[in-house]
Scaffold this motif. Sequence first.
Motif, PDB file in Angstrom:
ATOM      1  N   PHE A 173      47.959  38.013  83.792  1.00 56.28           N
ATOM      2  CA  PHE A 173      49.360  37.628  83.641  1.00 56.28           C
ATOM      3  C   PHE A 173      50.123  37.983  84.910  1.00 56.28           C
ATOM      4  CE2 PHE A 173      48.487  36.972  79.285  1.00 56.28           C
ATOM      5  CZ  PHE A 173      47.804  38.074  78.795  1.00 56.28           C
ATOM      6  N   GLY A 174      51.299  37.395  85.075  1.00 56.35           N
ATOM      7  CA  GLY A 174      52.155  37.716  86.214  1.00 56.35           C
ATOM      8  C   GLY A 174      53.199  38.757  85.842  1.00 56.35           C
ATOM      9  N   MET A 175      54.044  39.065  86.802  1.00 58.37           N
ATOM     10  CA  MET A 175      55.079  40.069  86.579  1.00 58.37           C
ATOM     11  C   MET A 175      56.096  39.606  85.541  1.00 58.37           C
ATOM     12  SD  MET A 175      54.254  42.719  88.137  1.00 58.37           S
ATOM     13  CE  MET A 175      55.755  43.629  87.787  1.00 58.37           C
ATOM     14  N   ARG A 176      56.192  38.301  85.305  1.00 57.62           N
ATOM     15  CA  ARG A 176      57.064  37.796  84.239  1.00 57.62           C
ATOM     16  C   ARG A 176      56.668  38.424  82.902  1.00 57.62           C
ATOM     17  NH1 ARG A 176      56.474  33.139  80.754  1.00 57.62           N
ATOM     18  NH2 ARG A 176      54.420  32.908  81.692  1.00 57.62           N
ATOM     19  N   ILE A 177      55.349  38.444  82.631  1.00 56.88           N
ATOM     20  CA  ILE A 177      54.844  39.042  81.400  1.00 56.88           C
ATOM     21  C   ILE A 177      55.052  40.550  81.415  1.00 56.88           C
ATOM     22  CG2 ILE A 177      52.769  39.506  80.051  1.00 56.88           C
ATOM     23  CD1 ILE A 177      53.564  36.687  79.687  1.00 56.88           C
TER      24      ILE A 177
END
Length: 394
Positions: A184-188
């Motif tokens: 996952f990215g930092m959004r998650i």
Amino acid sequence: MSEPTIKSVRVLTVMGNFEWPIVKVELSNGLIGYGECHRGPGIKEVLKRAEELIRGKEVNVEYLLRLIRKHIPNSEWGVVNNAISGLETALWDLKGKLTGLPVYELLGGKVRDRVAVYADLHAGAGIIETGGKRWVELASTEVAYNVENYVRRAREAIGMGFRYIKFDVDVPENMMETEFDRTFGMRIVKFVTSFIGGVRDAVKYDVDIMIDGHWAFSVPTAIAIARELAKYDVFWFEDPVPPENIDAMREVRLKSPVPIATGEKLYRLSQFRELIEKGATDIIHPDVQRLGGLLEMKKIAYLAEEYYIPVAIHNISSPIGTMANAHVAATIGDFIAIEWHAIDLPWWPDMVKEGMIIKEGYITPPKRPGLGVELNERVAAEHAKDPSEVKEFL
């Protein structure tokens, strides 16, 4: 006068907020002992085979365990070990009743009179019954990742006397590419940790906050989440990556500013030895109803003590399994708390004749012989998963 011998081994799966396989062992003199297994398919079949092996024998716990493990295949892990764990507790309950001693005395004696319990508050609302939606599915609704819900739940637990609380950081399915994602990215990362600051602001330092990752993340994502959690002085980050690769868990632990807790999916001393000796965790978190039983928990705790690693106990049990955990926890030197999952289940205390065993966030193991609690068989029967099992169990 000869010692009484084992007459029968029975099991009844009770549907609480999880499945609770309750083990009942009866002796030739009518004495009954109770235990509890971690859930899993095939437990009844394993216990039927165990009954064939131990029927007619005296309650010599160590001998009976060795006999069962010798003659039942795959007894080192999986559902076989779950079944053995529950049976072993029932045997300790009987041994205590035969000798007039509480189980904690049979395990070497207690080092504390009461044992702390931590409240698992899930995702802002409770698990009422097994078979409902998983929290990862609920996470896109108003139930989960709602700061107001988390704060309300935290205050409720504090009002009940708990000094430790735990929340989940499952990823909403509508934020995943597929349900199998780990990357996952930092959004998650920012999203799943966004509510924790609100909880910390609300409760200050009246309680310690633990976070459960449910083995959902890749190594870099787990490390990124741990760094976010550190901003809020989280007490532990539980199961950030799957347990099978201990080297990966160790990498997370070495780079995490938050203590790592793991161990609920591991079996026997052998698997915990690798975890501990490789320095892959800060806190061990075994499930006694799965790992092999009370005696196995003692062995693991002794090893952890050699490495100055504290112990907490994962627990999704009824009051039977929970009290068994309290007995062994009372004998462990560096112990934190036992988990409690059933804060939303109103009839949880009714499962034993003694009523609510958790008071002001603690359990006091009784001085009475055995576990010191007796199953309320009427309540267990009312909530049986398979009504056809009730007659045989009773």
